[in-house]
Design an enzyme around this catalytic site. Structure first.
Site, PDB file in Angstrom:
ATOM      1  N   PHE B 128       0.524  -1.299  -0.185  1.00 29.09           N
ATOM      2  CA  PHE B 128       0.125  -0.239  -0.135  1.00 29.09           C
ATOM      3  C   PHE B 128       0.946   1.423  -0.103  1.00 29.09           C
ATOM      4  O   PHE B 128       1.738   1.369   0.990  1.00 29.09           O
ATOM      5  CB  PHE B 128      -1.047  -0.013   1.054  1.00 29.09           C
ATOM      6  CG  PHE B 128      -2.285   1.269   1.218  1.00 29.09           C
ATOM      7  CD1 PHE B 128      -2.985   0.955   0.601  1.00 29.09           C
ATOM      8  CD2 PHE B 128      -1.465   1.836   1.938  1.00 29.09           C
ATOM      9  CE1 PHE B 128      -3.992   1.997   0.317  1.00 29.09           C
ATOM     10  CE2 PHE B 128      -2.527   3.256   1.775  1.00 29.09           C
ATOM     11  CZ  PHE B 128      -3.663   2.532   1.290  1.00 29.09           C
ATOM     12  N   PRO B 133       8.406  10.716   1.041  1.00 30.05           N
ATOM     13  CA  PRO B 133       9.024  11.469   2.367  1.00 30.05           C
ATOM     14  C   PRO B 133       8.698  12.851   2.286  1.00 30.05           C
ATOM     15  O   PRO B 133       9.461  13.378   3.666  1.00 30.05           O
ATOM     16  CB  PRO B 133      10.559  11.731   1.140  1.00 30.05           C
ATOM     17  CG  PRO B 133      10.151  10.623  -0.178  1.00 30.05           C
ATOM     18  CD  PRO B 133       8.586  10.028  -0.135  1.00 30.05           C
ATOM     19  N   SER B 137       0.388  12.003   7.144  1.00 27.69           N
ATOM     20  CA  SER B 137       0.152  12.608   8.167  1.00 27.69           C
ATOM     21  C   SER B 137      -1.285  13.431   7.191  1.00 27.69           C
ATOM     22  O   SER B 137      -2.779  12.927   7.627  1.00 27.69           O
ATOM     23  CB  SER B 137       0.213  13.398   8.983  1.00 27.69           C
ATOM     24  OG  SER B 137       0.496  12.330   9.655  1.00 27.69           O
ATOM     25  N   ARG B 248      -7.939   1.105  11.982  1.00 29.87           N
ATOM     26  CA  ARG B 248      -7.798   1.719  13.037  1.00 29.87           C
ATOM     27  C   ARG B 248      -8.538   0.709  14.187  1.00 29.87           C
ATOM     28  O   ARG B 248      -7.833   1.053  15.414  1.00 29.87           O
ATOM     29  CB  ARG B 248      -7.968   2.976  13.547  1.00 29.87           C
ATOM     30  CG  ARG B 248      -7.831   4.452  13.195  1.00 29.87           C
ATOM     31  CD  ARG B 248      -8.043   6.121  13.258  1.00 29.87           C
ATOM     32  NE  ARG B 248      -7.556   6.942  11.942  1.00 29.87           N
ATOM     33  CZ  ARG B 248      -7.951   7.465  11.940  1.00 29.87           C
ATOM     34  NH1 ARG B 248      -9.409   7.300  11.724  1.00 29.87           N
ATOM     35  NH2 ARG B 248      -7.474   8.283  10.504  1.00 29.87           N
ATOM     36  N   GLN B 284       3.028  -2.840  47.862  1.00 27.99           N
ATOM     37  CA  GLN B 284       1.490  -1.687  47.499  1.00 27.99           C
ATOM     38  C   GLN B 284       1.982  -0.988  46.111  1.00 27.99           C
ATOM     39  O   GLN B 284       1.767  -0.829  44.663  1.00 27.99           O
ATOM     40  CB  GLN B 284       1.095  -0.894  48.575  1.00 27.99           C
ATOM     41  CG  GLN B 284       0.349  -0.010  47.891  1.00 27.99           C
ATOM     42  CD  GLN B 284      -0.065   1.042  48.897  1.00 27.99           C
ATOM     43  OE1 GLN B 284       1.004   1.737  49.481  1.00 27.99           O
ATOM     44  NE2 GLN B 284      -1.133   1.302  49.546  1.00 27.99           N
ATOM     45  N   HIS B 343       9.010  -6.616  36.481  1.00 24.62           N
ATOM     46  CA  HIS B 343      10.038  -7.992  35.007  1.00 24.62           C
ATOM     47  C   HIS B 343      11.733  -7.827  35.851  1.00 24.62           C
ATOM     48  O   HIS B 343      12.690  -8.626  35.246  1.00 24.62           O
ATOM     49  CB  HIS B 343      10.140  -8.411  34.750  1.00 24.62           C
ATOM     50  CG  HIS B 343       9.134  -9.331  33.783  1.00 24.62           C
ATOM     51  ND1 HIS B 343       7.646  -9.148  34.134  1.00 24.62           N
ATOM     52  CD2 HIS B 343       8.870 -10.960  33.375  1.00 24.62           C
ATOM     53  CE1 HIS B 343       7.445  -9.717  33.760  1.00 24.62           C
ATOM     54  NE2 HIS B 343       7.650 -11.143  34.058  1.00 24.62           N
ATOM     55  N   GLU B 368      -0.068   4.616  11.270  1.00 20.83           N
ATOM     56  CA  GLU B 368      -2.250   4.493  11.235  1.00 20.83           C
ATOM     57  C   GLU B 368      -2.374   6.388  10.903  1.00 20.83           C
ATOM     58  O   GLU B 368      -3.274   6.636  11.349  1.00 20.83           O
ATOM     59  CB  GLU B 368      -2.457   3.756  11.010  1.00 20.83           C
ATOM     60  CG  GLU B 368      -1.916   2.248  11.125  1.00 20.83           C
ATOM     61  CD  GLU B 368      -3.017   2.164   9.381  1.00 20.83           C
ATOM     62  OE1 GLU B 368      -3.736   2.954   9.339  1.00 20.83           O
ATOM     63  OE2 GLU B 368      -1.928   1.267   8.450  1.00 20.83           O
TER      64      GLU B 368
END
Lengths: 111, 388
Positions: B128, B133, B137, B248, B284, B343, B368
Site C-alpha cells: 500500500f 518522504p 499524515s 484503526r 503496594q 520484571h 496509521e
C-alpha cells in the site's frame, strides 16, 4: 546509513576476534578480501554476539579469511537488506550462504 | 449496548485463545527473537488448522469466500491473536490469512480477475503506497508523486516512504497526484505491478520494528496502463481515507492483545518473585502498577469495542475509531512499560518479549496516522467541520 556494507576487509585471526565486542550485528566473509562469500546475521540467540560467531567461523573455516562487520541492533532486517543488495548487484546470493537463505527474499534495486 | 459475548463469540474466542497458546507460543521458543515468519512447513500446517476451524481469511467478505464473522467478533479475535512475542506486527504469523488490500474489493471486473482473485488465493502479494518522504499524515497536500496521462498510459514519477512489503510484492496501490490544482480532489489510485520498468525498491528503512519492515520506493518514468486506475481518476483520496479509518480498529485491538499478555506475565511474575523477604505481589507499589495496567486495558478494550460495534451497525465510526487508536496505543505502551519494570533486569532482555513489544509499541502512536492527527479528528467532531 549506507545501503551497502563497504568497510575495509580485515583479516580473520584470533587477535581480531579477541578484539571484537559481543554486540549484535551482521558480517561478511571473503576469501580474497574482495569477493563476498557469505553474509551472516548475529542475533540474540548467539552466545557471545559478533565475537562468538566470528570466533566460530575462525575455528570451523580456519585462517586465511577476511571479514567486515556492522554493529546493528536490528541484525535481521539489515541482513535481509544486504542479501537483497548482493543479489541485485551480482544476480545471485553469496556462494557460502545456503539456498534456503534466499527463500522469501524480496527484491531491491538500490541506486 | 449489550456488553456480554454471545455463545458463538465465546466459542470462537476460546478456540483462538487455545490455538495461540498451544500452537503459536511454543513455536516461538525456536524462532529468532525478532522473527516475523514461521518456517514454511509450520505455516502450511497451521494455516490448514485455521482453515479447519473455519476462520481462514477473516477479513475477506463472505461474498468473496471469507467466513461470515462480524467486526466486533473480529476485534475480539484480533486481541487474542496478538498475544505472543511477534503479535503486534505479525499476529499468529499470518496463518489466519487476510484480505490483503481491502480497497481491491472496489475494483472493476477486469481488475478483480487480474489482481483481486489472485490476491485472495494467496498467489499475489501486495503493498500500500501512500506515504511519501514529504509526509503521510496529510496525504491530500503531501503527495508529490505525479502521474501524467500519455495515450492509454499514465507516466508516474516520484517516491514513497515507509512502505511495508513492497520488496516482496507482486503489485500494490500507488497514490499519485493527477491534478495539482485540486488538493485532495486531485489524487488518483493506481494498481502498479512491481515488475513494471521504472519501479524501484531503493532500500529497507530500518526502524524500531523488526517485523513487516518498511522500504523506500522510487518511480522513474513508470508507465501504468489507464486500465489500472482503481476507482475514478482524481478519486484516490477517498480510497486512501477509507482504508485509514477502517484500519484503526484492528490497529487498536492488536495493541490491547499485547497489553493483556504483558499484564498476565506481570501478575504471574509478581506472584513468584521475592525481594527483601516477600513477594512482589505483596508490595503496594507493584500492586498499584498492576491496577493501573488493568485500568488502561479495560478503558482501551471498551472504547475499541464501542467503535467496532458502531461499525457493525453501519453508523459513522470515524471519531470512535480515532479515539480507540489514541487510547489503545498510549495505554498499551504504558502497560508494557510497567510490566517490563516489574520484571526488572529480565524485562529488558531478549529472553522475554517485553523489549520487542516496547520498541514496536512506540511506533503505534505514529503509525496509521499519528495520535495528534487522531485528536484533530476528534476535535473536528466536537467543534464542527469549520475547524481546520
Amino acid at each position: 546509513m549506507a545501503v551497502r556494507l563497504d568497510k575495509p576487509w580485515r583479516r580473520l585471526d584470533s587477535a581480531a576476534v579477541a578484539a571484537l565486542s559481543g554486540q549484535l550485528g551482521v558480517y561478511q566473509l571473503s576469501d580474497d578480501a574482495a569477493t563476498v562469500r557469505a553474509i551472516v546475521r548475529v542475533d540474540a540467540r548467539s552466545l557471545f554476539g559478533l565475537r562468538g560467531e566470528l570466533g566460530r567461523e575462525l575455528e570451523e573455516r580456519g585462517e586465511g579469511l577476511f571479514f567486515r562487520l556492522e554493529v546493528n541492533h536490528q541484525p535481521r532486517t539489515r541482513w535481509l537488506e544486504l542479501m537483497m543488495v548482493h543479489r541485485a548487484d551480482h544476480g545471485r546470493l553469496p556462494s557460502w550462504n545456503p539456498p534456503e537463505d534466499g527463500v522469501g527474499l524480496g527484491r531491491l534495486s538500490p541506486a | 449496548m449489550d456488553l456480554s459475548l454471545t455463545d458463538e463469540q465465546k466459542l470462537i474466542v476460546d478456540q483462538v485463545r487455545r490455538f495461540v497458546r498451544e500452537e503459536i507460543v511454543p513455536l516461538e521458543d525456536g524462532l529468532d527473537p525478532d522473527a516475523d515468519s514461521l518456517p514454511p512447513e509450520d505455516h502450511e500446517r497451521l494455516a490448514g488448522r485455521v482453515a479447519e476451524m473455519g476462520l481462514y481469511g477473516l477479513d475477506i467478505p463472505p461474498e468473496f469466500g471469507g467466513p461470515d464473522v462480524d467486526i466486533v467478533t473480529r476485534t475480539l479475535l484480533a486481541i487474542e491473536m496478538s498475544q505472543h512475542r511477534a503479535g503486534l506486527y505479525a499476529p499468529c504469523y499470518n496463518v489466519f490469512g487476510g484480505a490483503g488490500l481491502a480497497q481491491m474489493f472496489e475494483a472493476n471486473d477486469d481488475q478483480k480477475q487480474r489482481f483481486l482473485f489472485p490476491m485472495l488465493r494467496g498467489e499475489k502479494k501486495t503493498f500500500f503506497g501512500l506515504t511519501e518522504p514529504s509526509g503521510g499524515s496529510d496525504p491530500a497536500r503531501a503527495i508529490q508523486t505525479r502521474a501524467v496521462r500519455d495515450g492509454d498510459d499514465w507516466v508516474i514519477n516520484g517516491a514513497k516512504m515507509f512502505i511495508s512489503g513492497a520488496d516482496r510484492a507482486d503489485f500494490g496501490l500507488v497514490f499519485a497526484r493527477t491534478d495539482p490544482t485540486k488538493g485532495r480532489a486531485g489524487v488518483t489510485c493506481f494498481i502498479v505491478e512491481t515488475d513494471t520498468p521504472g519501479f524501484h525498491v531503493r532500500r529497507i528503512v530500518h526502524t524500531l520494528r523488526a517485523a513487516r519492515y518498511a522500504t523506500e520506493l522510487q518511480f522513474e518514468d513508470m508507465r501504468v496502463p489507464h486500465a489500472n486506475v482503481l476507482g475514478e481518476v482524481n478519486g484516490g483520496f477517498a480510497i486512501a481515507n477509507d482504508r485509514v479509518s477502517r484500519q484503526r480498529i484492528p490497529y487498536a485491538a492488536t495493541c490491547i492483545g499485547v497489553a493483556v499478555k504483558a499484564q498476565e506475565l506481570a501478575v504471574e511474575y509478581a506472584g513468584i518473585r521475592e525481594t527483601f523477604g516477600d513477594k512482589l505481589a505483596h508490595r503496594q507499589g507493584i500492586q498499584w502498577m498492576v491496577v493501573e495496567n488493568e485500568i488502561d486495558i479495560r478503558q482501551s478494550l471498551w472504547i475499541t469495542l464501542a467503535a467496532a460495534d458502531k461499525a457493525r451497525r453501519g453508523e459513522p465510526f470515524r471519531t470512535d475509531s480515532a479515539l480507540a487508536k489514541i487510547v489503545a496505543t498510549e495505554a498499551s505502551g504504558r502497560v508494557v512499560d510497567r510490566a517490563m519494570q516489574i520484571h526488572g533486569g529480565y524485562g529488558v532482555t531478549k529472553d522475554l518479549p517485553f523489549e520487542r513489544w516496547y520498541r514496536e509499541m512506540r511506533i503505534r502512536r505514529i503509525g496509521e496516522g499519528p495520535n495528534e492527527v487522531q485528536r484533530h479528528i476528534v476535535a473536528r467532531d466536537l467543534f464542527g467541520s469549520s475547524l481546520r
